[in-house]
Write an enzyme that holds these catalytic residues in place. Structure first.
Site, PDB file in Angstrom:
ATOM      1  N   GLU A  59      48.889 -21.601 -95.408  1.00 47.42           N
ATOM      2  CA  GLU A  59      49.884 -22.452 -96.072  1.00 47.42           C
ATOM      3  C   GLU A  59      49.809 -23.893 -95.571  1.00 47.42           C
ATOM      4  O   GLU A  59      49.547 -24.134 -94.391  1.00 47.42           O
ATOM      5  CB  GLU A  59      51.287 -21.878 -95.815  1.00 47.42           C
ATOM      6  CG  GLU A  59      51.467 -20.506 -96.418  1.00 47.42           C
ATOM      7  CD  GLU A  59      52.813 -19.869 -96.057  1.00 47.42           C
ATOM      8  OE1 GLU A  59      53.620 -20.509 -95.346  1.00 47.42           O
ATOM      9  OE2 GLU A  59      53.053 -18.740 -96.499  1.00 47.42           O
ATOM     10  N   HIS A  71      56.573 -20.057-100.352  1.00 42.65           N
ATOM     11  CA  HIS A  71      57.252 -19.566 -99.154  1.00 42.65           C
ATOM     12  C   HIS A  71      58.740 -19.919 -99.206  1.00 42.65           C
ATOM     13  O   HIS A  71      59.270 -20.601 -98.323  1.00 42.65           O
ATOM     14  CB  HIS A  71      56.606 -20.156 -97.888  1.00 42.65           C
ATOM     15  CG  HIS A  71      56.868 -19.326 -96.660  1.00 42.65           C
ATOM     16  ND1 HIS A  71      56.014 -19.289 -95.589  1.00 42.65           N
ATOM     17  CD2 HIS A  71      57.897 -18.499 -96.325  1.00 42.65           C
ATOM     18  CE1 HIS A  71      56.505 -18.483 -94.641  1.00 42.65           C
ATOM     19  NE2 HIS A  71      57.634 -17.992 -95.077  1.00 42.65           N
ATOM     20  N   ARG A 107      54.215 -12.108 -94.131  1.00 43.47           N
ATOM     21  CA  ARG A 107      53.371 -13.227 -93.726  1.00 43.47           C
ATOM     22  C   ARG A 107      52.047 -13.117 -94.462  1.00 43.47           C
ATOM     23  O   ARG A 107      51.525 -12.019 -94.671  1.00 43.47           O
ATOM     24  CB  ARG A 107      53.133 -13.236 -92.206  1.00 43.47           C
ATOM     25  CG  ARG A 107      54.327 -13.696 -91.396  1.00 43.47           C
ATOM     26  CD  ARG A 107      54.598 -15.184 -91.589  1.00 43.47           C
ATOM     27  NE  ARG A 107      55.673 -15.676 -90.729  1.00 43.47           N
ATOM     28  CZ  ARG A 107      56.942 -15.730 -91.084  1.00 43.47           C
ATOM     29  NH1 ARG A 107      57.307 -15.262 -92.274  1.00 43.47           N
ATOM     30  NH2 ARG A 107      57.855 -16.221 -90.261  1.00 43.47           N
TER      31      ARG A 107
END
Length: 331
Positions: free
Chosen positions: A277, A295, A248
């Protein structure tokens, strides 16, 4: 035919309801795999009502939630759903779910289990190879016509013999370690506890960094791991060190990482995840020693098909009073 459809619609009205606030990627891509005789999806995102109004109007029929990392299950949402029994997330991490309230109320949580492990590990090693061998950078060099103008491209580094520290030796971290062994790397790791594995264990992540040529972040985001990879850790990794993150974004202090990269205090980074993000610091976009992807470490069609089956299996287990396939246990 019409009678059959009418009968099926009547049956579906009496099925347990599974709330979907925002469709997770597997549902968007493979929606037909979520058709089940055990439950009915209740799609809040298709309603003209506000989310709060929608939840209030269906509060007593919702027994489960299907979510992902970009559709948080907050305390406010949970408080509006008195009949909720299960939250199924299409992600491995559960930091987007208010776990204390779930535990207090006895609401079960199921995640992606080990579904993502192989794909995430492949991506992590791929990013590491890309940064060390300068593959993306060399690709840009060639496409810009610089080979013929400037000549040979700068040398990259081999993987064999490198010391690679893995932060978080769970399902993904273990698969990363196996792949790195095949390349002849020396694997070290940091985890909440020592594991029965043939790798050197470091209880302190700063000490791990000081003894590594690269760090690969595979751990979940928790209060304990948030910004755990800070400036001290990065300086311990050193000017030749590489950071790869498939965990993460917020596990790394992103602002400090940017400063270290710009100042040459670490050598490079391969990043699949970011702190805010989908926004990425513009400095990272301008650095040639950084490899970025949006991602997508675990986004493969094969993985998503498996994930659909797991999510549906967890929901069907709930409604048939069977054990969950991938329950999240209390830490």
């Amino acid at each position: 035919m019409e009678i059959h459809e009418e009968h099926r619609d009547h049956q579906s009205q009496h099925l347990p309801r599974v709330l979907v606030i925002k469709p997770p990627p597997p549902l968007t891509l493979f929606g037909d795999k979520f058709i089940s005789r055990s439950f009915q999806l209740l799609k809040a995102y298709e309603s003209s009502l506000s989310l709060e109004q929608f939840l209030i109007s269906h509060a007593h029929s919702i027994e489960a939630i299907l979510c992902s990392g970009d559709s948080p299950v907050t305390l406010d949402i949970l408080r509006l759903l008195p009949k909720l029994r299960l939250v199924v997330t299409a992600s491995a991490g559960v930091n987007h779910i208010h776990m204390p309230e779930c535990r207090r109320r006895g609401i079960a949580v199921a995640n992606a289990g080990s579904i993502f492990s192989d794909d995430a590990a492949d991506a992590a090693v791929g990013l590491l190879i890309d940064v060390w061998r300068k593959i993306s950078s060399a690709d840009r060099f060639l496409r810009q016509g610089l080979w013929s103008k400037i000549g040979d491209y700068p040398l990259g580094s081999k993987l064999g013999g490198k010391r690679v520290g893995i932060v978080g030796l769970g399902n993904i971290g273990l698969q990363v370690a196996k792949r790195l062994q095949a390349f002849g790397c020396n694997v070290l790791y940091n985890s909440r506890s020592k594991k029965p594995v043939p790798y050197a264990f470091y209880s302190n992540v700063c000490e791990l960094a000081a003894n590594s040529d690269a760090l690969i972040i595979c751990c979940a985001l928790t209060d304990q791991t948030r910004r755990m990879i800070n400036r001290e850790v990065m300086l311990a990794l050193g000017k030749e060190g590489i950071i790869v993150n498939v965990g993460r974004g917020a596990v790394i202090d992103e602002n400090e990482m940017v400063r270290c990269l710009v100042r040459g205090e670490i050598a490079g980074a391969g990043l699949d995840v970011f702190e805010n993000e989908p926004y990425v610091p513009k400095e990272l976009l301008e650095l040639d020693n950084v490899v970025l992807q949006p991602h997508r470490a675990v986004f493969t069609s094969e993985c998503f098909v498996d994930l659909c089956e797991l999510a549906v299996g967890n929901l069907e287990a709930l409604f048939s009073n069977q054990p969950l396939l991938s329950p999240v246990t209390a830490e």
